[in-house]
Design a protein around this motif. Sequence first.
Motif, PDB file in Angstrom:
ATOM      1  N   ASP A  56      -5.086  -4.752  -4.148  1.00 51.71           N
ATOM      2  CA  ASP A  56      -6.304  -5.537  -4.365  1.00 51.71           C
ATOM      3  C   ASP A  56      -7.479  -4.750  -4.936  1.00 51.71           C
ATOM      4  O   ASP A  56      -8.247  -5.280  -5.735  1.00 51.71           O
ATOM      5  N   VAL A  57      -7.644  -3.481  -4.554  1.00 55.32           N
ATOM      6  CA  VAL A  57      -8.791  -2.724  -5.060  1.00 55.32           C
ATOM      7  C   VAL A  57      -8.377  -1.467  -5.832  1.00 55.32           C
ATOM      8  O   VAL A  57      -9.212  -0.643  -6.174  1.00 55.32           O
ATOM      9  N   GLY A  58      -7.093  -1.323  -6.083  1.00 53.73           N
ATOM     10  CA  GLY A  58      -6.629  -0.167  -6.843  1.00 53.73           C
ATOM     11  C   GLY A  58      -6.461   1.065  -5.980  1.00 53.73           C
ATOM     12  O   GLY A  58      -6.193   0.971  -4.778  1.00 53.73           O
ATOM     13  N   THR A  59      -6.645   2.213  -6.577  1.00 55.69           N
ATOM     14  CA  THR A  59      -6.449   3.478  -5.876  1.00 55.69           C
ATOM     15  C   THR A  59      -7.747   3.944  -5.240  1.00 55.69           C
ATOM     16  O   THR A  59      -8.780   4.034  -5.904  1.00 55.69           O
ATOM     17  N   ILE A  60      -7.678   4.249  -3.952  1.00 58.96           N
ATOM     18  CA  ILE A  60      -8.856   4.686  -3.198  1.00 58.96           C
ATOM     19  C   ILE A  60      -8.730   6.173  -2.904  1.00 58.96           C
ATOM     20  O   ILE A  60      -7.695   6.637  -2.420  1.00 58.96           O
ATOM     21  N   ALA A  61      -9.783   6.917  -3.186  1.00 61.63           N
ATOM     22  CA  ALA A  61      -9.832   8.337  -2.870  1.00 61.63           C
ATOM     23  C   ALA A  61     -10.810   8.555  -1.714  1.00 61.63           C
ATOM     24  O   ALA A  61     -11.618   7.680  -1.400  1.00 61.63           O
ATOM     25  N   GLN A  62     -10.715   9.722  -1.097  1.00 58.45           N
ATOM     26  CA  GLN A  62     -11.582  10.147   0.009  1.00 58.45           C
ATOM     27  C   GLN A  62     -11.164   9.487   1.326  1.00 58.45           C
ATOM     28  O   GLN A  62     -11.024   8.256   1.419  1.00 58.45           O
ATOM     29  N   THR A  63     -11.008  10.327   2.336  1.00 56.99           N
ATOM     30  CA  THR A  63     -10.578   9.863   3.654  1.00 56.99           C
ATOM     31  C   THR A  63     -11.496   8.780   4.209  1.00 56.99           C
ATOM     32  O   THR A  63     -11.034   7.755   4.723  1.00 56.99           O
ATOM     33  N   MET A 102       0.841  -1.198   0.000  1.00 53.96           N
ATOM     34  CA  MET A 102       0.000   0.000   0.000  1.00 53.96           C
ATOM     35  C   MET A 102       0.873   1.244   0.000  1.00 53.96           C
ATOM     36  O   MET A 102       1.982   1.219   0.541  1.00 53.96           O
ATOM     37  N   LYS A 103       0.319   2.293  -0.561  1.00 49.36           N
ATOM     38  CA  LYS A 103       1.033   3.564  -0.550  1.00 49.36           C
ATOM     39  C   LYS A 103       0.054   4.684  -0.251  1.00 49.36           C
ATOM     40  O   LYS A 103      -0.953   4.852  -0.940  1.00 49.36           O
ATOM     41  N   LEU A 104       0.352   5.455   0.784  1.00 54.96           N
ATOM     42  CA  LEU A 104      -0.450   6.622   1.130  1.00 54.96           C
ATOM     43  C   LEU A 104       0.203   7.858   0.527  1.00 54.96           C
ATOM     44  O   LEU A 104       1.391   8.101   0.732  1.00 54.96           O
ATOM     45  N   THR A 105      -0.579   8.630  -0.193  1.00 54.02           N
ATOM     46  CA  THR A 105      -0.090   9.851  -0.824  1.00 54.02           C
ATOM     47  C   THR A 105      -0.850  11.042  -0.261  1.00 54.02           C
ATOM     48  O   THR A 105      -2.080  11.082  -0.308  1.00 54.02           O
ATOM     49  N   TYR A 106      -0.087  12.005   0.283  1.00 53.44           N
ATOM     50  CA  TYR A 106      -0.735  13.192   0.856  1.00 53.44           C
ATOM     51  C   TYR A 106       0.296  14.299   1.038  1.00 53.44           C
ATOM     52  O   TYR A 106       1.492  14.093   0.897  1.00 53.44           O
ATOM     53  N   PHE A 107      -0.204  15.475   1.356  1.00 59.51           N
ATOM     54  CA  PHE A 107       0.658  16.612   1.649  1.00 59.51           C
ATOM     55  C   PHE A 107       1.283  16.452   3.043  1.00 59.51           C
ATOM     56  O   PHE A 107       0.753  15.717   3.878  1.00 59.51           O
ATOM     57  N   PRO A 108       2.359  17.181   3.327  1.00 56.19           N
ATOM     58  CA  PRO A 108       2.969  17.104   4.662  1.00 56.19           C
ATOM     59  C   PRO A 108       2.207  17.986   5.660  1.00 56.19           C
ATOM     60  O   PRO A 108       2.767  18.875   6.300  1.00 56.19           O
ATOM     61  N   LEU A 109       0.913  17.734   5.765  1.00 58.34           N
ATOM     62  CA  LEU A 109       0.029  18.568   6.580  1.00 58.34           C
ATOM     63  C   LEU A 109      -0.755  17.727   7.578  1.00 58.34           C
ATOM     64  O   LEU A 109      -1.138  16.582   7.285  1.00 58.34           O
TER      65      LEU A 109
END
Length: 212
Positions: free
Chosen positions: A57-64, A1-8
Amino acid sequence: MKLTYFPLMARGLPITLALEHNQCEYEGEVITFDAWPAKKASGDCPLGQLPILTTDDVGTIAQTSSILSYIGKKFNGEGKDLKEKVISDSLFGVAEDIWNELNFRQPSVVHPVKGTKEALSKMWSEWMPNKLKPIENYIQHEDRFTESGTTIGELGLFASLHLLVLLHDDILDATPKLSAFYKRVLSLPATKKVLNGESKMGTIQQYLVKEE
């Protein structure tokens, strides 16, 4: 898994907490403001926004909310039974209510001016206390809502409470059981790891700022 977000310290905070508390193996991809236009144009973000969680397994997930739901279901973070799952879901709903009001009213590093000072003052003096008081009565145990005390909903609530405490450190004084819940989660090693900048997402800057 990879989490992508701003440093905020914003929408990525409850997700990072959930990943760490559930001992998930994941990568962290930190996107700076300068790098965001290119990332957005790349097509990697299904809804054109962050955070996203990339999975095998389910691809890229958006929304918190969707990301947290995935983590909860995959890593048994929703509670021990249906009752605890309902409690967890309810707490995350409350956490979202707090975040949405904060994000609408409170100045941030991106938007230093939001609305009127009168509206902001009313949020802190009326809206927040009225929102927090009923949560006090929802606590099932001394300092937790469920047996583990770290369901997805509880971590989401902690994240929103932490943003409140950073802005007004006395905000939980009128709700002692809620304060005990906050302090317990704050003391846990996985929480400290995230807040101390030791997770895969590194150091996270405070997003909401105190009013002048």
